[in-house]
Design a protein around this motif. Structure first.
Motif, mmCIF file in Angstrom:
data_model
loop_
_atom_site.group_PDB
_atom_site.id
_atom_site.type_symbol
_atom_site.label_atom_id
_atom_site.label_comp_id
_atom_site.label_asym_id
_atom_site.label_seq_id
_atom_site.Cartn_x
_atom_site.Cartn_y
_atom_site.Cartn_z
ATOM 1 N N LEU A 155 -19.080 39.078 29.597
ATOM 2 C CA LEU A 155 -20.461 39.333 29.162
ATOM 3 C C LEU A 155 -20.878 38.391 28.038
ATOM 4 C CD1 LEU A 155 -20.488 43.244 29.144
ATOM 5 C CD2 LEU A 155 -21.429 41.702 30.875
ATOM 6 N N GLY B 267 -27.394 40.731 28.968
ATOM 7 C CA GLY B 267 -26.897 42.066 29.303
ATOM 8 C C GLY B 267 -26.456 42.251 30.740
ATOM 9 N N VAL B 268 -26.575 41.213 31.593
ATOM 10 C CA VAL B 268 -26.119 41.381 32.976
ATOM 11 C C VAL B 268 -24.702 40.830 33.122
ATOM 12 C CG1 VAL B 268 -28.492 41.208 33.815
ATOM 13 C CG2 VAL B 268 -27.009 39.177 33.836
ATOM 14 N N LEU B 269 -24.079 41.107 34.252
ATOM 15 C CA LEU B 269 -22.758 40.552 34.538
ATOM 16 C C LEU B 269 -22.886 39.057 34.842
ATOM 17 C CD1 LEU B 269 -21.369 43.396 36.814
ATOM 18 C CD2 LEU B 269 -20.549 42.787 34.538
ATOM 19 N N GLN C 231 -21.973 37.254 37.280
ATOM 20 C CA GLN C 231 -22.411 36.913 38.632
ATOM 21 C C GLN C 231 -23.923 37.064 38.780
ATOM 22 O OE1 GLN C 231 -20.282 38.962 41.811
ATOM 23 N NE2 GLN C 231 -20.416 37.067 42.974
ATOM 24 N N VAL D 206 -14.887 40.978 31.126
ATOM 25 C CA VAL D 206 -15.598 40.541 32.327
ATOM 26 C C VAL D 206 -16.578 39.411 32.023
ATOM 27 C CG1 VAL D 206 -15.327 42.721 33.545
ATOM 28 C CG2 VAL D 206 -17.334 42.376 32.118
#
Lengths: 354, 354
Positions: free
Chosen positions: B7, B15-17, B19, B5
């Motif tokens: 990362l 550490g967030v996605l 988006q 995805v």
């Protein structure tokens, strides 16, 4: 002819559903498929009571006068500012010959549809209420339609406990249906040899603990309860409702997904969102296996965040809006609180804390 | 190790996605499961372009400068005010050895995930764009992850038509899956002898017309398209995509439900909401049979209105958040526009009108 959803009780504006109506006809005579309840107590929705109490600066008499005014004007307890209502307790007085509801005169019942769509008349001027709390002793009558939802209060449970359970009874019922569907699908194809895995976000709460118990009963092979703080973790571990209990922030997709995958040995087949904070959509999607299902019970769920999040993650997951109504939901939830000691303990501890 | 995805492309916050990230790493080197696209054109999201155009009072050069600034600062075209992005067209340049995406170097493709999560770098300063429209000619590169979604543009359809179809391709795919599920369930139990009935609200629109065609192909016995105005009724009748076409306001639950019931001889087994106006939740629920399914594709859907509406109506309906991603969605939608003349005519008429 009466309408099963109560259209015949709508006075204005004409042609809308009772919930959308400004004013309902609360006359006591029941139609062929209606039921009349002798009201004993109203439970005002928390948001509605808070608004009224703040508006009147804590003047209980003024709050009582406004509630009376709302009910007499609208024919229902539908706070025009918050748009919310509450529920009521009473005794069944008359059942129309064509009513499909499973009640008889004399049954002590709680309504599980909102007061915002329930015709209601007050007979005692709410004389027994000081206007200072959400529980409103009330002599009056209310009308249920053919498609209303009502539960007979059980003799073997305290009324407060039964009400707390009935308030969230849609969650275990839908969880059981979805988990059961995955179990059957897995058995049919032989694809799910490891069994169906279930993650419940907010597993130590009222709807979350019931959902965990319902998942196990529906045949889940492995469950994890996700909680945000150590105190809830300890309570949920003590209750013994989940195979694993993990601490994680459900608003952090990466951390949540990692915690669920570690606890279950992979992503969840079914993820149940029972945390009432915004921003849990992406984490729930990321924690769920392809072909799996996410059930959103939190009213803080954003439709757009769920839809766009799944698309952005190319996640082939089924996402359900948690419908509060599933046939048999009240009976299932009451049986869980009766038969699963851990659920009952969590509810009793919560009631003591309130 | 690269993350499916993306990362590993997130620079901040860590550490967030992608988006949710403020800044992505848009370097051209691809990881083992990544794909690099040579960008030809960006299609800015309409809300994003409108915000930029208004902010700069229609000064195209200033709009162009700000878009360049956003892309160079964030490593993606993610409008910080509207939160939206868009999509892009280009040619596949390099495919990492472990990429699961079904593309080869030289394929002309459109990305079906948002630009808000797609690493992007511009090489030409957007010199070919006047800043006055959503279509942005652009020389640059973009990166796709293992879980990105990309469609090869077909040779046999004009690019504009293909893009318009791909933009809404989740709707027919999920509709086909749900209708097919009801057909199988009905055949298994023998309960649905009259066949599966389907109502599509907004049946003359892009997603609506594709959903109608997909429902028929998936085995629906009878379909109704609901439209708000006579001109759309005439277009949908001419397209021949529905067994019945009715005029009704989808925001009026009683009128909508009556219109659907009359057209189908009863409530719908599957109701598909493709109207982009708020307030269609209760009507969709009321128009759907017990045991049926409502699919909400409209971004104007209110989660709370759907959940509380179904509960208030004691409606045992499954409510789905319309996930824009279903495996095979692009191929299904393109085949419908190729093979169903009525769908193609509706799309072509819409493109001419734009």
């Amino acid at each position: 002819m009466t309408s099963p959803v109560g259209l015949h009780r709508v006075l204005e504006p004409a042609g809308v559903l009772p919930q959308a109506a400004w004013r309902l006809d609360a006359r006591a005579e029941v139609g062929a498929d209606e039921v009349r309840i002798r009201v004993e107590r109203l439970n005002l929705d928390a948001a509605s009571f808070r608004q009224l109490a703040q508006k009147h600066g804590g003047d209980g008499a003024a709050v009582r006068a406004e509630v009376l005014e709302i009910i007499s004007t609208r024919g229902k307890m539908h706070n025009p500012v918050t748009g919310s209502g509450g529920m009521l307790i009473g005794t069944v007085e008359e059942v129309g010959p064509d009513s499909p509801l499973p009640v008889r005169p004399g049954d002590r019942v709680a309504t599980l549809v909102s007061l915002t769509l329930t015709p209601l008349a007050v007979h005692d001027g709410l004389a027994g209420w000081d206007g200072l709390g959400e529980q409103v002793p009330c002599a009056g009558h209310a009308i249920l339609f053919a498609r209303s939802i009502v539960a007979v209060l059980p003799d073997d449970l305290p009324a407060e406990l039964a009400l707390a359970v009935l308030d969230v009874c849609g969650a275990p019922a839908l969880t059981a249906r979805v988990v059961g569907g995955h179990v059957v699908a897995g058995a049919g194809t032989g694809a799910l040899r490891r069994g169906v895995t279930v993650a419940v976000l907010g597993g130590a709460g009222k709807s979350g603990s019931l959902a965990l118990a319902a998942a196990s009963r529906a045949g889940a092979a492995r469950t994890v309860g996700v909680v945000p703080v150590a105190a809830e973790r300890d309570r949920l571990v003590a209750a013994g409702l989940a195979d694993e209990v993990v601490l994680a922030d459900a608003r952090d997709p990466v951390a949540l997904s990692a915690a669920v995958r570690e606890a279950l040995g992979g992503p969840a087949d079914v993820t149940v969102v029972c945390v009432d904070v915004p921003g849990c959509e992406h984490g729930a999607v990321l924690a769920t296996a392809d072909g799996g299902t996410v059930i959103f019970f939190s009213m803080a769920t954003s439709f757009a965040a769920a839809a766009l999040g799944a698309e952005g993650l190319a996640a082939d997951v089924t996402m359900l809006v948690g419908n509060g109504y599933v046939p048999g939901h009240a009976e299932l939830a009451l049986s869980l609180v009766r038969e699963v000691t851990g659920v009952r303990r969590l509810f009793e501890a919560r009631l003591r804390a309130d």
